[in-house]
Design a protein around this motif. Structure first.
Motif, PDB file in Angstrom:
ATOM      1  N   SER A  39       0.849  -1.181   0.000  1.00 44.17           N
ATOM      2  CA  SER A  39       0.000   0.000   0.000  1.00 44.17           C
ATOM      3  C   SER A  39       0.885   1.231   0.000  1.00 44.17           C
ATOM      4  O   SER A  39       1.756   1.372   0.851  1.00 44.17           O
ATOM      5  CB  SER A  39      -0.917   0.006   1.232  1.00 44.17           C
ATOM      6  N   SER A  40       0.658   2.117  -0.965  1.00 39.43           N
ATOM      7  CA  SER A  40       1.460   3.340  -1.051  1.00 39.43           C
ATOM      8  C   SER A  40       0.735   4.540  -0.464  1.00 39.43           C
ATOM      9  O   SER A  40       1.117   5.675  -0.723  1.00 39.43           O
ATOM     10  CB  SER A  40       1.821   3.618  -2.520  1.00 39.43           C
ATOM     11  N   ASN A  41      -0.313   4.273   0.309  1.00 37.73           N
ATOM     12  CA  ASN A  41      -1.075   5.355   0.927  1.00 37.73           C
ATOM     13  C   ASN A  41      -1.217   5.058   2.421  1.00 37.73           C
ATOM     14  O   ASN A  41      -1.750   4.021   2.804  1.00 37.73           O
ATOM     15  CB  ASN A  41      -2.464   5.458   0.287  1.00 37.73           C
ATOM     16  N   TYR A  42      -0.722   5.967   3.261  1.00 41.94           N
ATOM     17  CA  TYR A  42      -0.753   5.734   4.715  1.00 41.94           C
ATOM     18  C   TYR A  42      -2.182   5.487   5.184  1.00 41.94           C
ATOM     19  O   TYR A  42      -3.099   6.241   4.865  1.00 41.94           O
ATOM     20  CB  TYR A  42      -0.166   6.932   5.454  1.00 41.94           C
ATOM     21  N   SER A  43      -2.355   4.426   5.953  1.00 39.74           N
ATOM     22  CA  SER A  43      -3.700   4.035   6.376  1.00 39.74           C
ATOM     23  C   SER A  43      -3.776   3.630   7.844  1.00 39.74           C
ATOM     24  O   SER A  43      -4.711   2.950   8.236  1.00 39.74           O
ATOM     25  CB  SER A  43      -4.195   2.865   5.511  1.00 39.74           C
ATOM     26  N   GLY A  44      -2.799   4.027   8.637  1.00 44.59           N
ATOM     27  CA  GLY A  44      -2.896   3.728  10.061  1.00 44.59           C
ATOM     28  C   GLY A  44      -1.675   3.023  10.612  1.00 44.59           C
ATOM     29  O   GLY A  44      -0.624   2.915   9.958  1.00 44.59           O
ATOM     30  N   ALA A  45      -1.842   2.495  11.819  1.00 43.83           N
ATOM     31  CA  ALA A  45      -0.711   1.958  12.584  1.00 43.83           C
ATOM     32  C   ALA A  45      -0.002   0.803  11.876  1.00 43.83           C
ATOM     33  O   ALA A  45       1.208   0.680  11.944  1.00 43.83           O
ATOM     34  CB  ALA A  45      -1.196   1.526  13.966  1.00 43.83           C
ATOM     35  N   GLY A  46      -0.758  -0.065  11.179  1.00 42.80           N
ATOM     36  CA  GLY A  46      -0.147  -1.233  10.545  1.00 42.80           C
ATOM     37  C   GLY A  46       0.244  -1.022   9.105  1.00 42.80           C
ATOM     38  O   GLY A  46       0.511  -1.994   8.384  1.00 42.80           O
ATOM     39  N   PHE A  47       0.310   0.226   8.671  1.00 39.61           N
ATOM     40  CA  PHE A  47       0.581   0.533   7.260  1.00 39.61           C
ATOM     41  C   PHE A  47       1.894  -0.061   6.780  1.00 39.61           C
ATOM     42  O   PHE A  47       1.985  -0.586   5.668  1.00 39.61           O
ATOM     43  CB  PHE A  47       0.565   2.055   7.080  1.00 39.61           C
ATOM     44  N   SER A  48       2.943   0.019   7.594  1.00 36.03           N
ATOM     45  CA  SER A  48       4.270  -0.423   7.143  1.00 36.03           C
ATOM     46  C   SER A  48       4.332  -1.918   6.866  1.00 36.03           C
ATOM     47  O   SER A  48       5.201  -2.384   6.116  1.00 36.03           O
ATOM     48  CB  SER A  48       5.328  -0.039   8.185  1.00 36.03           C
ATOM     49  N   ASN A  49       3.431  -2.690   7.457  1.00 41.04           N
ATOM     50  CA  ASN A  49       3.413  -4.140   7.228  1.00 41.04           C
ATOM     51  C   ASN A  49       2.346  -4.567   6.230  1.00 41.04           C
ATOM     52  O   ASN A  49       2.097  -5.755   6.056  1.00 41.04           O
ATOM     53  CB  ASN A  49       3.175  -4.877   8.544  1.00 41.04           C
ATOM     54  N   MET A  50       1.722  -3.601   5.565  1.00 45.15           N
ATOM     55  CA  MET A  50       0.656  -3.926   4.619  1.00 45.15           C
ATOM     56  C   MET A  50       1.272  -4.251   3.260  1.00 45.15           C
ATOM     57  O   MET A  50       1.162  -3.501   2.297  1.00 45.15           O
ATOM     58  CB  MET A  50      -0.329  -2.769   4.514  1.00 45.15           C
ATOM     59  N   ARG A  51       1.936  -5.399   3.203  1.00 35.26           N
ATOM     60  CA  ARG A  51       2.652  -5.826   2.008  1.00 35.26           C
ATOM     61  C   ARG A  51       2.203  -7.229   1.596  1.00 35.26           C
ATOM     62  O   ARG A  51       1.692  -7.986   2.421  1.00 35.26           O
ATOM     63  CB  ARG A  51       4.165  -5.814   2.251  1.00 35.26           C
ATOM     64  N   PHE A  52       2.423  -7.553   0.337  1.00 37.03           N
ATOM     65  CA  PHE A  52       2.058  -8.880  -0.162  1.00 37.03           C
ATOM     66  C   PHE A  52       3.018  -9.294  -1.261  1.00 37.03           C
ATOM     67  O   PHE A  52       3.775  -8.476  -1.806  1.00 37.03           O
ATOM     68  CB  PHE A  52       0.612  -8.889  -0.685  1.00 37.03           C
ATOM     69  N   ALA A  53       2.998 -10.569  -1.565  1.00 33.47           N
ATOM     70  CA  ALA A  53       3.841 -11.129  -2.625  1.00 33.47           C
ATOM     71  C   ALA A  53       3.002 -11.326  -3.881  1.00 33.47           C
ATOM     72  O   ALA A  53       1.910 -11.908  -3.821  1.00 33.47           O
ATOM     73  CB  ALA A  53       4.448 -12.455  -2.187  1.00 33.47           C
ATOM     74  N   PHE A  54       3.506 -10.838  -4.997  1.00 32.60           N
ATOM     75  CA  PHE A  54       2.867 -11.055  -6.290  1.00 32.60           C
ATOM     76  C   PHE A  54       3.679 -12.091  -7.053  1.00 32.60           C
ATOM     77  O   PHE A  54       4.866 -11.885  -7.323  1.00 32.60           O
ATOM     78  CB  PHE A  54       2.787  -9.752  -7.084  1.00 32.60           C
ATOM     79  N   LEU A  55       3.043 -13.205  -7.382  1.00 29.93           N
ATOM     80  CA  LEU A  55       3.726 -14.323  -8.028  1.00 29.93           C
ATOM     81  C   LEU A  55       3.391 -14.345  -9.513  1.00 29.93           C
ATOM     82  O   LEU A  55       2.226 -14.521  -9.890  1.00 29.93           O
ATOM     83  CB  LEU A  55       3.315 -15.648  -7.384  1.00 29.93           C
ATOM     84  N   GLY A  56       4.408 -14.158 -10.357  1.00 31.38           N
ATOM     85  CA  GLY A  56       4.242 -14.352 -11.789  1.00 31.38           C
ATOM     86  C   GLY A  56       4.624 -15.783 -12.136  1.00 31.38           C
ATOM     87  O   GLY A  56       5.779 -16.179 -11.973  1.00 31.38           O
ATOM     88  N   LEU A  57       3.649 -16.571 -12.591  1.00 30.61           N
ATOM     89  CA  LEU A  57       3.849 -18.010 -12.775  1.00 30.61           C
ATOM     90  C   LEU A  57       3.546 -18.426 -14.208  1.00 30.61           C
ATOM     91  O   LEU A  57       2.783 -17.763 -14.923  1.00 30.61           O
ATOM     92  CB  LEU A  57       2.939 -18.794 -11.820  1.00 30.61           C
ATOM     93  N   SER A  58       4.142 -19.526 -14.606  1.00 34.28           N
ATOM     94  CA  SER A  58       3.763 -20.136 -15.874  1.00 34.28           C
ATOM     95  C   SER A  58       2.355 -20.706 -15.745  1.00 34.28           C
ATOM     96  O   SER A  58       1.807 -20.831 -14.643  1.00 34.28           O
ATOM     97  CB  SER A  58       4.750 -21.252 -16.236  1.00 34.28           C
TER      98      SER A  58
END
Length: 369
Positions: free
Chosen positions: A210-229
């Motif tokens: 997330s590139s928009n601040y949204s509160g206390a847990g913003f810094s951990n609001m990340r995910f993995a995007f998997l490009g797969l065959s």
């Protein structure tokens, strides 16, 4: 430069050598076109910046106090040729930048379906986009695949060279969905649905956040995007489907609660109406959907036309129990008492109007008994 200074700069050079400028070297065609736009705009602006910086140094050196041979013209105040250069060059650059921006703004519109897979790969006529419904939660990402009936938290997968059609919303506050290697950021807002079209062209694991601040847990609001065959994506879908955990409305309400650094979670089945309920902010039982509320307002509010719509909503749903957790809409006092009596909660009283005006005005209305 002394050897000590070179030695001091070695750690910095080593650190910079490992930088991955993903914005300028992405794995997705949309992000690649956006990166090209950044480079073109930068080069055009450098056409002004570089000469200005060079002339600044030149003037400071040529007209320094110790240079007695420099031309000295204290009464000079105008030069037509110089004015033409000063104004014509920036004007031409602005015209070129404006034209490029206008074209690419429409071409890279996130709502616009893709017309190619890559620069050298046209879009096949029979290709079907991968639909992904994205919900920004506090503070995690939920990805729903309606075509496959599965969902995941903080992990998304997509096959290489297959167009992706995102539908995005949020549960509480506004967020920005951003995978730098895939495409530009797009806002996810509660009560609204935004769109994004993109494609990944190279297999790999990429960062999303997330590139928009949204509160206390913003810094951990990340995910993995998997490009797969295609084969690996089918295997990922099978793995998620094998998960026994369902994502119904009860599970969603539990997931919606604020939490930080949430590990990857998979759901083997998903309520097909869940995303629509999230967008319309009516996942919780007994809550009227925004679409139903808008339909009543569009028909004139609580007048005859609006009440006809409200009664249609009422007939389409259940007054008590909320077996499908659908909103009840509006109901009359008599209907509310009838439903309560049928459920055994109260005895059925006789409801009579208290005045002639009440009879003429019609039954009183209650919201969500």
């Amino acid at each position: 430069m002394s050897r000590y200074r070179v030695i001091a700069l070695l750690p910095l050079m080593a650190a910079l050598s490992g930088c991955n400028l993903v914005v300028l070297n992405p794995a997705g065609d949309v992000a690649s076109q956006q990166g090209d736009l950044v480079v073109i705009a930068t080069l055009l602006m450098l056409l002004i910046i570089v000469p200005v910086m060079a002339l600044t140094v030149l003037f400071a050196w040529r007209y320094r106090q110790s240079n007695n041979t420099a031309r000295y013209e204290p009464d000079w105040d105008h030069s037509t040729q110089l004015e033409l250069v000063i104004w014509a060059a920036p004007l031409l650059i602005i015209i070129v930048l404006g034209a490029i921006t206008w074209v690419t703004t429409h071409k890279l519109d996130p709502y616009r379906p893709l017309d190619r897979i890559a620069a050298d790969k046209p879009l096949p006529a029979d290709v079907k986009p991968l639909d992904v419904q994205v919900v920004a939660l506090d503070w995690k990402w939920l990805f729903v695949y309606p075509e496959y009936g599965i969902a995941s938290v903080n992990e998304m997968a997509a096959p290489v060279d297959r167009p992706i059609r995102f539908s995005l919303t949020a549960s509480t506050v506004m967020n920005s969905f951003y995978v730098p290697a895939l495409a530009g950021m797009i806002y996810a807002m509660p009560g609204m649905e935004t769109k994004l079209h993109a494609v990944i062209n190279e297999p790999g694991t990429y960062k999303g956040f997330s590139s928009n601040y949204s509160g206390a847990g913003f810094s951990n609001m990340r995910f993995a995007f998997l490009g797969l065959s295609d084969e690996d994506f089918d295997g990922w879908v099978s793995k998620v489907r094998s998960t026994a955990t369902p994502l119904d409305r009860t599970a969603y309400l539990a997931l919606e609660k604020p939490s930080e650094a949430v590990p990857v979670q998979h759901y083997g089945t998903v309520d097909p109406k869940l995303f629509n309920a999230v967008v319309n902010m009516c996942v919780r039982p007994g809550t009227m959907c925004m679409s139903d509320m808008a339909a009543i307002d569009r028909a004139g509010g609580l007048n005859a036309g609006g009440m006809a719509v409200a009664n249609g909503i009422l007939r389409a749903n259940t007054l008590t129990g909320f077996p499908d957790t659908q909103p009840t809409g509006l109901c009359t006092v008599a209907e509310a008492v009838e439903a309560a009596a049928n459920s055994g909660a109260v005895q059925r009283p006789t409801v009579t109007p208290t005045s002639a005006s009440a009879t003429q005005a019609g039954p009183q209305r209650l919201a969500n008994p």
